[in-house]
Design a protein around this motif. Structure first.
Motif, short mmCIF file in Angstrom:
data_model
loop_
_atom_site.label_atom_id
_atom_site.label_comp_id
_atom_site.label_asym_id
_atom_site.label_seq_id
_atom_site.Cartn_x
_atom_site.Cartn_y
_atom_site.Cartn_z
N ILE A 1 -9.92 -29.43 37.96
CA ILE A 1 -9.71 -30.25 37.03
C ILE A 1 -11.14 -31.01 36.94
CG2 ILE A 1 -8.17 -32.18 36.50
CD1 ILE A 1 -7.96 -29.07 36.10
N PHE A 2 -10.92 -31.92 38.80
CA PHE A 2 -12.32 -32.62 37.95
C PHE A 2 -13.92 -32.09 37.63
CE2 PHE A 2 -16.35 -34.66 40.82
CZ PHE A 2 -16.07 -35.73 40.85
N LEU A 3 -13.64 -30.70 38.13
CA LEU A 3 -15.31 -30.49 37.65
C LEU A 3 -15.24 -30.31 35.80
CD1 LEU A 3 -17.67 -29.53 39.25
CD2 LEU A 3 -17.53 -26.99 38.84
N SER A 4 -14.45 -30.09 35.36
CA SER A 4 -13.97 -30.02 34.23
C SER A 4 -14.17 -31.34 33.31
CB SER A 4 -12.87 -29.43 33.20
OG SER A 4 -12.93 -28.43 34.23
N MET A 5 -13.27 -31.98 34.17
CA MET A 5 -13.70 -33.58 33.53
C MET A 5 -14.90 -33.72 33.47
SD MET A 5 -10.65 -34.89 32.86
CE MET A 5 -10.22 -36.70 33.66
N GLU A 6 -15.81 -34.17 35.00
CA GLU A 6 -16.89 -34.50 34.52
C GLU A 6 -18.03 -34.18 33.64
OE1 GLU A 6 -17.03 -36.83 36.34
OE2 GLU A 6 -18.31 -37.05 36.85
N THR A 7 -17.53 -32.23 33.37
CA THR A 7 -18.40 -32.00 31.97
C THR A 7 -18.16 -32.13 30.79
OG1 THR A 7 -17.61 -29.77 33.50
CG2 THR A 7 -18.93 -29.49 31.13
N SER A 8 -16.88 -32.89 30.66
CA SER A 8 -16.72 -33.90 29.61
C SER A 8 -17.01 -35.23 29.73
CB SER A 8 -15.27 -33.82 29.63
OG SER A 8 -14.66 -32.45 29.07
N ARG A 9 -16.61 -35.23 30.75
CA ARG A 9 -17.49 -36.78 30.52
C ARG A 9 -18.67 -37.03 30.69
NH1 ARG A 9 -19.80 -40.49 35.00
NH2 ARG A 9 -19.81 -38.92 35.29
N ILE A 10 -20.19 -36.21 31.77
CA ILE A 10 -21.17 -36.00 31.13
C ILE A 10 -21.58 -36.24 30.11
CG2 ILE A 10 -23.31 -35.52 32.45
CD1 ILE A 10 -21.87 -35.78 35.25
N LEU A 11 -20.88 -34.67 29.24
CA LEU A 11 -22.03 -34.77 28.79
C LEU A 11 -21.36 -35.36 27.18
CD1 LEU A 11 -21.26 -30.75 28.15
CD2 LEU A 11 -23.42 -31.95 28.29
N SER A 12 -20.38 -35.73 27.32
CA SER A 12 -19.57 -36.85 25.64
C SER A 12 -20.94 -38.19 26.53
CB SER A 12 -18.87 -37.74 26.04
OG SER A 12 -17.35 -36.05 26.31
N ILE A 13 -21.19 -38.64 27.01
CA ILE A 13 -22.34 -39.72 27.48
C ILE A 13 -23.60 -39.34 26.74
CG2 ILE A 13 -23.21 -41.40 29.48
CD1 ILE A 13 -20.75 -41.29 30.94
N LEU A 14 -24.14 -38.10 27.09
CA LEU A 14 -25.11 -37.73 27.13
C LEU A 14 -25.11 -37.53 25.25
CD1 LEU A 14 -26.03 -36.02 30.00
CD2 LEU A 14 -27.09 -37.68 29.28
N CYS A 15 -24.24 -36.89 25.12
CA CYS A 15 -24.08 -37.11 23.09
C CYS A 15 -24.27 -37.89 22.66
CB CYS A 15 -22.95 -35.50 23.25
SG CYS A 15 -23.74 -34.10 23.16
#
Ligand code: ME8
Length: 564
Positions: free
Chosen positions: A493-507
């Motif tokens: 769950i942590f890794l999935s959340m981090e994927t969304s968080r990091i990509l959302s910041i970059l996008c």
């Protein structure tokens, strides 16, 4: 209160200034979008960036359009039509620092200054002009590029644009373009990125090298014929040629020629900063250096004006050249050129109201390459939205549902805890390997964004983003967190959340509004949406809701779930 910011690095990017003689279409939006993403990326990194766009309001084309639309004065006509471009920018979150109109008083002064400099340096003379002129293209063509119009007796066409040309003979001022061929070739060779992409650079260089002589350029029209334009300095019987006027906007929009020559600080815009909620003044501390970072983004139709005429005018005036001219292809609609007569012109505002502005932004970037023409197919726009919902939306929804304790997962693995992610799966080498690979993808994401945005390779960039999203979804599917003990469940769950968080910041530069919704949904507070928090497991990356053990992240509806 007015806040005055000093930045370490500053750069400038520009769109063409558009003719406000018809409504804007997706082609205009595309140039603006390329600039907007670039500009927002600089801001996200904490650099100062100037992004200028606007409208090209003088010239015969506008004069005639104004008459045929029943306006008694062209100014009234452009005052009405330029608003369509401002509106387009608003709908699509095009975050320019200045919208310049060529009827703005500071621009008019600036054009006169450029003229005076070229004149003083001996590059302007008066002469007799005979030749074939296209009003629609606002340019003269040589005899070799003129043919009889097969459909209309007595009319003539230009072979490149297929627009009507008429024969004219009159007194004009001329610019000594013929003196610049070698200088241009040298500059293009010395600065390999001056014209980008490389295919365009080679094409233009080859054309220059095989041309025997550049012809001197007519840069004025008699005021009797061209009523709507800037009078030439010291001679009101002539008006400045619309391209000499228009190109100059790029200097006017960052403070004008005198500020560049004196290199003195110049206030170039005042705006409301949403981040700090105060009135901001953008000040260029070193206008000359900023000018030399300028990137002009243009369509392939106006390459000649930007790579030949414009650098020659600047050299003649003794001014430095911009850094780069980026040339992109044209958007077609279902494989056909858009035109009013075919009725296939795509209205971006229509598309935004139906699919959402950010989906259109994503679609245009994903489906285009600088070197090629883009093809607009509404079906693909529809599919883009479906994919974003089903892949990215789903990834977020899975994590934030009531099955899992997001707060616990985030607290456990944030701030270096992520080093233990793989350890949670010591006995399952396959999952452990997948976690390692995915972690690497997230670690490298920022560098990929940096490289692809710098090179305007957006289709490659978004392909890469899809790769990361798909990889995260696979991890959830294979990892089956719902069947796991607490520690392993939290790791996934942590890794999935981090994927969304990091990509959302970059996008954020790509989809400014949607990325905010995604970040709201996973409870990343506004001050943590910057590049400082881009690392996997960044300390305090999430808000207080998700950091409180056992508390579910507040559910907010994501606007793009329209289709559900
Ligand atoms: O040429 N696909 O203005 P303009 C992609 N005023 N981009 C397109 C496009 C398409 N189908 N159609 C237009 C002028 N564009 C001058 C410019 S600059 C000092 C003066 C975009 O309203 C593209 O950027 O005809 C193209 O170069 C520009 O709009 C032409 O806009």
């Amino acid at each position: 209160s007015v806040i005055h910011r000093l930045y370490s690095k500053a750069s400038h990017i520009t769109t063409p200034i558009f003719y406000p003689n018809a409504k804007p279409h997706i082609g205009h939006l595309y140039s603006s979008l390329l600039c907007d993403v670039h500009h927002r990326w600089q801001l996200l990194k904490g650099n100062q960036s100037f992004f200028t766009t606007g409208t090209d309001e003088h010239g015969l084309k506008i004069q005639l359009a104004s008459e045929s639309n029943g306006f008694d004065q062209p100014k009234k006509f452009v005052d009405k039509l330029y608003m369509d471009f401002v509106h387009l920018d608003k709908i699509f979150d095009i975050n320019y620092t200045r919208f310049i109109r060529t009827t703005d008083p500071d621009h008019i002064e600036n054009v006169k200054e450029l003229w005076q400099l070229c004149l003083k340096n001996g590059f302007i003379y008066k002469g007799e002009h005979k030749g074939w002129y296209s009003i629609s293209d606002e340019t003269f063509y040589p005899e070799s590029k003129v043919v009889k119009d097969p459909k209309h007796d007595g009319k003539y066409l230009n072979t490149e644009s297929n627009n009507e040309v008429i024969y004219q003979s009159e007194t004009n001022y001329f610019f000594k373009l013929s003196l610049f061929k070698e200088k241009l070739i040298n500059h293009i060779k010395k600065y390999p990125n001056f014209i980008f992409p490389v295919t365009k650079r080679e094409q233009i260089l080859q054309e220059l090298e095989t041309t025997e002589n550049l012809l001197d350029l007519s840069i004025s029209r008699p005021s009797t014929r061209l009523k709507w334009g800037i009078p030439t300095p010291n001679d009101p019987s002539q008006k400045v040629y619309v391209w000499f006027d228009a190109l100059c906007n790029y200097l006017s929009s960052i403070g004008g020629i005198s500020s560049i020559l004196n290199n003195t600080a110049e206030v170039v815009s005042e705006h409301h900063d949403t981040e700090s909620n105060v009135e901001m003044q953008s000040t260029i501390a070193h206008p000359k250096e900023v000018w030399q970072t300028t990137t002009h983004v243009i369509g392939k139709d106006i390459a000649k004006f930007h790579t030949i005429y414009w650098p020659s005018f600047l050299l003649a005036a003794g001014l430095p050249l911009p850094k780069q001219v980026v040339i992109h292809g044209h958007w077609l609609c279902n494989g056909v050129k858009m035109s009013k007569s075919l009725g296939n012109v795509v209205d971006p505002i229509d598309m935004a109201s139906y699919y959402g502005a950010d989906i259109v932004r994503w679609f245009l970037l994903e489906n285009s390459k600088l070197e090629e023409d883009g093809d607009f197919q509404e079906q693909r726009l529809f599919e883009t939205r479906e994919l974003l919902v089903s892949k990215w939306g789903n990834l977020v929804n899975r994590c934030c549902g009531s099955k899992f304790d997001v707060g616990r997962a985030v607290t456990k693995f944030s701030n270096k805890g992520h080093l233990q992610l793989q350890e949670a799966f010591q006995n399952e080498p396959e999952i452990s390997q997948q976690i390692e690979n995915h972690t690497k993808l997230l670690d490298q994401a920022k560098e990929v964004f940096e490289e692809k945005i710098t090179l305007f390779q957006y289709s490659q960039l978004l392909k890469h983003v899809w790769g990361i999203i798909n990889d995260a979804n696979t991890l959830v599917q294979n990892g089956k967190p719902w069947e796991r003990e607490v520690n392993q469940q939290d790791a996934i769950i942590f890794l999935s959340m981090e994927t969304s968080r990091i990509l959302s910041i970059l996008c954020q530069p790509i989809m400014p509004a949607l990325s905010q919704s995604l970040l709201d949904r996973i409870d990343v507070s506004e001050e943590r949406r910057t590049i400082t928090f881009i690392e996997l497991g960044s300390d305090e990356a999430y808000g207080k809701h998700s950091n409180k053990r056992g508390r579910e992240v507040p559910l907010k509806r994501i606007p793009y779930r329209l289709s559900e």
